[in-house]
Design a protein around this motif. Structure first.
Motif, PDB file in Angstrom:
ATOM      1  N   ASP A 101       0.687  -1.197  -0.020  1.00 15.91           N
ATOM      2  CA  ASP A 101       0.040  -0.133   0.061  1.00 15.91           C
ATOM      3  C   ASP A 101       0.962   1.290  -0.032  1.00 15.91           C
ATOM      4  O   ASP A 101       0.442   2.269  -0.769  1.00 15.91           O
ATOM      5  N   ALA A 157      -9.566   5.817 -12.257  1.00 12.92           N
ATOM      6  CA  ALA A 157      -9.393   4.645 -11.383  1.00 12.92           C
ATOM      7  C   ALA A 157      -8.190   4.966 -10.431  1.00 12.92           C
ATOM      8  O   ALA A 157      -8.291   4.326  -9.392  1.00 12.92           O
ATOM      9  N   GLU A 158      -7.156   5.750 -10.886  1.00 13.41           N
ATOM     10  CA  GLU A 158      -6.087   6.033  -9.996  1.00 13.41           C
ATOM     11  C   GLU A 158      -6.649   6.808  -9.017  1.00 13.41           C
ATOM     12  O   GLU A 158      -6.159   6.772  -7.882  1.00 13.41           O
ATOM     13  N   GLU A 185      -8.745   5.131  -1.745  1.00 16.63           N
ATOM     14  CA  GLU A 185      -8.961   3.858  -0.982  1.00 16.63           C
ATOM     15  C   GLU A 185      -7.639   3.576  -0.102  1.00 16.63           C
ATOM     16  O   GLU A 185      -7.827   3.324   1.006  1.00 16.63           O
ATOM     17  N   LEU A 186      -6.560   3.935  -0.664  1.00 15.18           N
ATOM     18  CA  LEU A 186      -5.124   3.634  -0.037  1.00 15.18           C
ATOM     19  C   LEU A 186      -4.893   4.636   1.320  1.00 15.18           C
ATOM     20  O   LEU A 186      -4.630   4.381   2.266  1.00 15.18           O
ATOM     21  N   ARG A 233      -9.403   6.834  -7.370  1.00 16.20           N
ATOM     22  CA  ARG A 233     -10.264   6.087  -6.709  1.00 16.20           C
ATOM     23  C   ARG A 233      -9.245   5.080  -5.857  1.00 16.20           C
ATOM     24  O   ARG A 233      -9.491   5.053  -4.517  1.00 16.20           O
ATOM     25  N   GLU A 234      -8.303   4.640  -6.404  1.00 15.49           N
ATOM     26  CA  GLU A 234      -7.181   3.888  -5.951  1.00 15.49           C
ATOM     27  C   GLU A 234      -6.589   4.605  -4.634  1.00 15.49           C
ATOM     28  O   GLU A 234      -6.240   4.155  -3.576  1.00 15.49           O
ATOM     29  N   LEU A 235      -6.198   6.125  -5.168  1.00 15.83           N
ATOM     30  CA  LEU A 235      -5.406   6.705  -4.094  1.00 15.83           C
ATOM     31  C   LEU A 235      -6.322   7.060  -2.779  1.00 15.83           C
ATOM     32  O   LEU A 235      -5.990   6.983  -1.756  1.00 15.83           O
ATOM     33  N   LEU A 279       1.855   6.844  -6.879  1.00 22.15           N
ATOM     34  CA  LEU A 279       0.724   7.644  -7.119  1.00 22.15           C
ATOM     35  C   LEU A 279       0.870   9.290  -6.886  1.00 22.15           C
ATOM     36  O   LEU A 279       1.027  10.206  -7.553  1.00 22.15           O
ATOM     37  N   ARG A 338       2.340   1.869  -3.366  1.00 24.04           N
ATOM     38  CA  ARG A 338       1.656   2.159  -4.305  1.00 24.04           C
ATOM     39  C   ARG A 338       1.381   3.512  -4.089  1.00 24.04           C
ATOM     40  O   ARG A 338       1.286   4.471  -5.141  1.00 24.04           O
TER      41      ARG A 338
END
Length: 294
Positions: A258, A280-281, A287-288, A283-285, A265, A261
Motif C-alpha cells: 500500500d 481509477a487511479e 482507498e489507500l 479512486r485507488e489513491l 501515485l 503504491r
C-alpha cells in the motif's frame, strides 16, 4: 521524555519535515503549531503585542512593521476574534492534511500558503491606495482557513458532510456568511480584498497542480509541475544466490504494498499534477488513504 523527542523527517513530498515523538509534522501540522503559539501569545501578551503583528494597509505602518505582512494571520485583536481564529485553525488542520497528502505534498502546500498569506496584504493595500477611507487592519487565521476549505471543496465538491450536504454547498455557505459580516459592517476593503485575494490564491493553487478540473482558471507560462529527472534506483536489498548447500533461502523483509503504491501515485501527482491521474487511479489513491488512516 522520548514522547517529545525531535527527529528528522524524510525527503519525499508526502513525508513530514520532522517528527515530535510519534507526531509527523508536515506543513499542515507546522502551521497548526504556529497557530497554537499565536493563541498563547494572545493569552500572555494581550492586545499590545497582537497589534504589533497585525497588518495595517498604511505605508508608514508597513515601513515600521515589515514583519506584519507575514505575521498577520497569527494576530487576534478582539476577544471575539479568538473564536474565528480557532475556527480557522481547525479548518487548516482538518482540510489542510488532505490537501497535503493527496494534492500538494509538503513543499507545494508550504509555498501556496506563503503566497496566499502575502496576497491578502498586497490586495488590501492596493485597494486602500485607491480608496484611502477603506483602511482596516488585517488579522486572524480565518482567511487562510477559508482559503484552505474552499480549495478542498473545489477539489472534492461532491464529498458529503453532515446531513449529506456536499462540500461545494458548504463552501458557498461559508464564503457567503463571511461576506455578509463584512457587508453589514460596510467594510468594503475586506469584501473586495477577500474576493480578489481568493481568486489570486486559486490561480496560485492551479500552478502547483491543484484545481486541474477547472480549465477556466489560468495556468501561467511555465506553471504547473515539472517533469522530474529520471533516476536509477538502487536495490534496497543485496542479491542472495541460493544453492544446494542452503536449507532455506534468505528472505527480504516484507514490503508494504500500500505504501509503495501510494508513493508511486503521489510521485506522479508531484511530477505531472492531479490531472495526470486517471479516474481509477484517483479512486485507488482514495482507498489507500482510507486504509492508511485505519
Amino acid at each position: 521524555m522520548s514522547r517529545f523527542r525531535l527527529s528528522a523527517g524524510g525527503s519525499r513530498a508526502h513525508e513530514p519535515w520532522f517528527r515530535i515523538g510519534t507526531l509527523d509534522v508536515g506543513t499542515t501540522w507546522f502551521v497548526v503549531l504556529l497557530g497554537g503559539v499565536g493563541l498563547l501569545a494572545y493569552a500572555v501578551g494581550g492586545a499590545d503585542f497582537e497589534s504589533d503583528i497585525a497588518f495595517l494597509p498604511d505605508a508608514s505602518w508597513t515601513l515600521h512593521h515589515p514583519w506584519s505582512v507575514v505575521t498577520w494571520p497569527l494576530a487576534i485583536l478582539f476577544s471575539r476574534g479568538a473564536l474565528n481564529f480557532a475556527i480557522g485553525l481547525f479548518f487548516l488542520w482538518y482540510f489542510g492534511r488532505e490537501l497535503e497528502s493527496s494534492v500538494f505534498g509538503r513543499n507545494k502546500l508550504a509555498w501556496w500558503l506563503v503566497l496566499t498569506t502575502l496576497v491578502f496584504p498586497a490586495v488590501v493595500s492596493l485597494l486602500v491606495a485607491l480608496v484611502p477611507g477603506w483602511v482596516y487592519p488585517l488579522f486572524g487565521l480565518q482567511f487562510l482557513g477559508l482559503a484552505v476549505f474552499l480549495l478542498y471543496a473545489a477539489e472534492w465538491p461532491r464529498r458529503l458532510f453532515f446531513w449529506g450536504v456536499p462540500a461545494w454547498i458548504l463552501g458557498i455557505i461559508y464564503l457567503a456568511v463571511t461576506l455578509v459580516q463584512y457587508l453589514a459592517d460596510r467594510n468594503w476593503a475586506m469584501v473586495f480584498g477577500l474576493l480578489i485575494g481568493l481568486g489570486i490564491s486559486a490561480i496560485a493553487a492551479r500552478q502547483y497542480g491543484a484545481l486541474s478540473e477547472y480549465a477556466w482558471i489560468p495556468r501561467l507560462p511555465g506553471g504547473g509541475p515539472r517533469r522530474p529527472r529520471t533516476r536509477t534506483r538502487k536495490s534496497a536489498q543485496p542479491t542472495v544466490v541460493a544453492g544446494p548447500w542452503q536449507g532455506s533461502s534468505t528472505t527480504a523483509p516484507p514490503v508494504n504494498r500500500d505504501a509503495q503504491r501510494m508513493d508511486e501515485l503521489l510521485d506522479k501527482i508531484s511530477a505531472h499534477g492531479t490531472e495526470s491521474l486517471t479516474a481509477a487511479e484517483r479512486r485507488e489513491l482514495e482507498e489507500l488513504r482510507l486504509r492508511r488512516r485505519r
